[in-house]
Write a protein that holds these residues in place. Structure first.
Motif, PDB file in Angstrom:
ATOM      1  N   GLU A  47      -0.846   7.146   8.349  1.00 40.88           N
ATOM      2  CA  GLU A  47      -2.437   7.626   8.328  1.00 40.88           C
ATOM      3  C   GLU A  47      -1.723   8.088   6.917  1.00 40.88           C
ATOM      4  N   ILE A  48      -0.731   9.103   6.506  1.00 46.75           N
ATOM      5  CA  ILE A  48      -0.092   9.354   5.473  1.00 46.75           C
ATOM      6  C   ILE A  48       0.219   8.766   4.337  1.00 46.75           C
ATOM      7  N   ASP A  49       0.033   7.358   4.530  1.00 41.64           N
ATOM      8  CA  ASP A  49       0.311   5.692   3.577  1.00 41.64           C
ATOM      9  C   ASP A  49      -0.966   5.336   2.979  1.00 41.64           C
ATOM     10  N   ARG A  50      -1.935   5.529   4.404  1.00 42.41           N
ATOM     11  CA  ARG A  50      -2.599   5.364   4.340  1.00 42.41           C
ATOM     12  C   ARG A  50      -3.667   5.734   3.052  1.00 42.41           C
ATOM     13  N   LEU A  51      -4.063   7.409   2.801  1.00 43.09           N
ATOM     14  CA  LEU A  51      -4.106   8.575   2.555  1.00 43.09           C
ATOM     15  C   LEU A  51      -4.089   8.105   1.463  1.00 43.09           C
ATOM     16  N   ILE A  52      -2.567   8.436   1.032  1.00 45.21           N
ATOM     17  CA  ILE A  52      -2.131   8.100  -0.205  1.00 45.21           C
ATOM     18  C   ILE A  52      -2.415   6.563  -0.981  1.00 45.21           C
ATOM     19  N   ALA A  53      -2.805   6.065  -0.063  1.00 43.10           N
ATOM     20  CA  ALA A  53      -3.324   4.388  -1.471  1.00 43.10           C
ATOM     21  C   ALA A  53      -4.308   4.098  -1.484  1.00 43.10           C
ATOM     22  N   LEU A  54      -5.642   5.365  -1.170  1.00 42.23           N
ATOM     23  CA  LEU A  54      -7.022   5.567  -1.505  1.00 42.23           C
ATOM     24  C   LEU A  54      -6.675   5.385  -2.708  1.00 42.23           C
ATOM     25  N   PRO A  55      -7.259   4.931  -3.726  1.00 36.04           N
ATOM     26  CA  PRO A  55      -7.992   5.361  -4.550  1.00 36.04           C
ATOM     27  C   PRO A  55      -8.424   6.276  -5.228  1.00 36.04           C
ATOM     28  N   THR A  56      -8.327   6.571  -6.459  1.00 32.78           N
ATOM     29  CA  THR A  56      -8.554   8.010  -7.387  1.00 32.78           C
ATOM     30  C   THR A  56      -9.548   7.792  -7.630  1.00 32.78           C
ATOM     31  N   SER A  57     -10.581   6.276  -8.755  1.00 35.49           N
ATOM     32  CA  SER A  57     -11.511   6.531  -9.014  1.00 35.49           C
ATOM     33  C   SER A  57     -11.740   5.077  -8.132  1.00 35.49           C
ATOM     34  N   ALA A  58     -13.233   5.121  -8.373  1.00 28.66           N
ATOM     35  CA  ALA A  58     -14.045   3.878  -7.720  1.00 28.66           C
ATOM     36  C   ALA A  58     -15.344   3.744  -8.280  1.00 28.66           C
TER      37      ALA A  58
END
Length: 691
Positions: A569-580
């Motif tokens: 889950e931490i890896d998924r949260l880190i993988a979320l883009p910061t801009s969209a």
């Protein structure tokens, strides 16, 4: 001439002026006077004879005083009373033989006979004084040795020089010994030679010299008696001479030549060092050693004793000097005996002080023992009361009581000890009294033979102090007797009281024993109940521990599963883009919130284990480990960093150097554990989202 006698004697002493002789030759009848002036007679003889020739009817005088019986009586009395001028006048009369000149002028045979006796006595006294102040070889008066002594002194300078040469040779090998020997020879080298001092070798040292001066002075003071004996009638003089001679002979017979009567050490002997030195220098031991004072006193006593034996009743000069020497020897003996008596008195006083001090210590010890015994004595008469108090105490309680004998064996032992010490005190008092009796008897005996008046007073005071000490010793005897009687009564009374108490206390002891047995049984039952309850409690605690351990084990398993899912889950949260794009931001935010809630839910499963009771010794594994990533909340912002809360109640620290100062309190960030120091916050690193 009689008025200006001083000038006349001075002129006669200086010699007659030739002009005076020429002047007298011009007158008739002056041939006799002129013959006297030019004669070889002494000035005093000329002075007396000229008065008889020039004024036959006038009173013949000498130095302003008449040479008649009344004047002699007055002068003898004055001199005997201490008049120095009168004594000097008599001395001049005797020395200048004035009475012989008076007899020539007046024809009085008594004056010539008196002058003969005075001259003979003077020569006798001078001879004996010289004898007793002369160095002799074996303390015997062999006058032939005087000249040999003088000849020995003539060789002194030569011997000293020889010895100094030997000392100079010794300086090279032994300087210290040479210097010591040189200093000891200094006195001999400073002595005058026999040629410069004709009496050198006769008067040995200061003792002989002062003795000679003393005897000469005493002989001079006896001149009034000598004149009285010489001038009175021969019949009366015989009786007084015989009495004086008998008294001197009695003193000589009673004199002592034992050295120990004059000194405790007797005649001293030279040390081995002195013998060695004398041998090395070639000096005889006796000549090297300075004469001992006591030896010389004995020498003088032996000499005058021999002189008295050889002297007649009318040899007043010998008898007077012998009397003085024997008086001195007797005084010396009395002083030595007095010193021994005084030393004995001081020793007795010191012993008495020590005995008195010990007696005071015994009295103080007796007082303390009596104070301790008073409490026991008062309790001896309260045996019934002691039993009654125990019975009342037992009656007012349902429990057993402690019953003790108020007269324990230690009290009886103490009473017996007091008895022994009282007997010892009585023995000490008896010894004290015996010593005091001996002291008193000694003082009484010594008073009868006291050497001097001062010692007699000292002995009388010693006798009085001994009597007082006897009184004190008797008082201690009586006190010791009273203490012994009291101690014997204490022993008897304590034994009777113990027997009486043991008999009367039996009913109380029986009841107390019954209660004690019941209390013992109850105590045993209570102990059994306590052991049963303790066993039940132990079993309950062991069951609780097992249950808690099982719970902890399951919690660790859940935490391990949660940590595995948490990592994804931490890896998924880190993988979320910061801009969209705008149309995707809302959905991206909802996904972020959903992931954060899922992460927090998984982190809630990671908790610290509950340590069961009685298992503190067991080490439980930590739920967190290095390199783990967690979603933490910022709790506090400090100058040096931010504190972030982690799962299982753990805090970590992010340094600003690694995270910047853009964080704020309550913000949720992803962190990674860098280090886990013991006792300190974990070291964290912020994990930034992927771009």
């Amino acid at each position: 001439m009689r008025v200006r006698w001083f000038d006349a004697l001075a002129e006669l002493k200086d010699g007659v002026d030739p002009r005076m002789a020429t002047f007298l030759a011009l007158f008739q009848g002056m041939d006799s006077a002129l013959a006297v002036l030019t004669s070889a007679h002494s000035p005093a003889s000329k002075f007396v004879v000229l008065q008889g020739l020039l004024d036959p009817d006038g009173l013949i005088q000498y130095k302003g005083l008449g040479l008649d019986a009344a004047t002699f009586v007055d002068q003898i009395r004055a001199a005997d009373g201490g008049d120095e001028e009168a004594l000097s006048w008599l001395e001049d009369i005797q020395r200048e033989q004035v009475l012989t000149s008076l007899a020539e002028v007046t024809g009085t045979n008594a004056a010539a006979e008196a002058d003969f006796h005075l001259t003979r006595w003077s020569l006798q006294g001078a001879a004996l004084i010289k004898a007793v102040t002369t160095k002799t070889k074996n303390a015997e008066f062999e006058f032939s040795e005087i000249r040999s002594i003088l000849r020995m002194q003539a060789d002194l300078s030569r011997r000293v020089e020889q010895r100094r040469a030997r000392i100079a040779e010794m300086k090279a090998s032994n300087p210290e010994s040479a210097e010591r020997l040189n200093s000891m020879l200094g006195y001999e080298s400073r002595r005058p030679s026999p040629g410069t001092d004709p009496e050198y070798g006769i008067l040995e040292d200061y003792f002989f010299e002062e003795t000679r001066i003393y005897l000469q002075a005493r002989f001079r003071q006896s001149l009034p008696g000598q004149f009285a004996a010489a001038l009175i009638a021969s019949s009366n003089a015989g009786a007084s001479d015989v009495a004086f001679a008998a008294a001197v002979r009695a003193m000589a017979a009673a004199s002592s030549t034992d050295p120990k009567d004059y000194s405790a050490d007797g005649i001293s002997t030279p040390s081995p060092w002195h013998d060695a030195l004398a041998k090395s220098l070639g000096i005889s031991q006796r000549r090297y050693r300075s004469g001992d004072r006591i030896e010389r006193i004995l020498q003088a006593v032996k000499g005058v004793t021999q002189a008295v034996k050889a002297a007649g009743d009318d040899d007043l000069g010998t008898l007077v000097v012998a009397h003085e020497v024997l008086c001195y020897a007797q005084w010396k003996r009395d002083e030595f005996r007095a010193s021994k008596q005084a030393e004995k008195v001081e020793q007795h006083k010191a012993d008495a002080i020590e005995r008195s001090r010990k007696a005071k210590q015994r009295a103080e010890a007796s007082r303390l023992r009596d104070e301790q015994a008073q409490e026991v004595r008062s309790a001896v008469w309260d045996v019934d009361d002691a039993v009654r108090r125990y019975a009342q105490t037992l009656e007012h309680t349902i429990r057993s009581i402690r019953v003790e004998n108020p007269f324990p064996e230690s009290h009886l032992a103490a009473a017996k000890d007091r008895l022994e010490k009282a007997l010892a005190k009585k023995a000490a008092a008896d010894g004290w009294l015996a010593a005091a009796d001996e002291r008193a008897l000694w003082a009484v005996a010594e008073v009868k033979v006291a050497a001097t008046s001062s010692v007699e007073e000292l002995l009388l005071a010693e006798r009085d102090e001994a009597v007082a000490e006897q009184s004190e010793a008797k008082s201690e005897q009586q006190a010791a007797q009273r203490e012994r009687d009291a101690a014997e009564r204490d022993v008897t009374d304590l034994a009777a009281a113990r027997y009486k108490f043991d008999k009367l206390i039996q009913p109380v002891l029986a009841e107390n024993e019954r209660r004690l047995e019941a209390e013992t049984l109850r105590h045993k039952q209570e102990q059994e109940e306590k052991r049963r309850q303790a066993e039940e409690l132990r079993k309950k605690q062991e069951a609780a521990v097992r249950r808690q351990e099982e719970l902890n084990q399951r919690q660790q398993e859940r935490a391990s599963v949660a940590k595995h899912a948490l990592g994804m889950e931490i890896d998924r949260l880190i993988a979320l883009p910061t801009s969209a794009s705008i149309w995707r931001r809302k959905r991206l935010a909802a996904t972020r919130v959903s992931l954060e809630q899922a992460i927090l839910k998984l982190q809630a499963e990671i908790t610290a284990p509950n340590i069961p009771p009685r298992t503190h010794w067991k080490t439980w594994p930590s739920m967190l480990s290095a390199n783990d990533r967690y979603l933490g909340t910022v709790k506090k912002i400090m100058d040096y960093g931010a504190f972030v809360s982690l799962p299982a109640g753990v805090d970590g620290l992010i340094r600003f150097t690694g995270a910047g100062a853009s964080l704020h309190r309550g913000q949720m960030i992803i962190v990674e554990i860098v280090a886990m120091p013991s006792g300190k916050p974990f070291v964290l690193r912020q994990v930034a989202p992927r771009a």
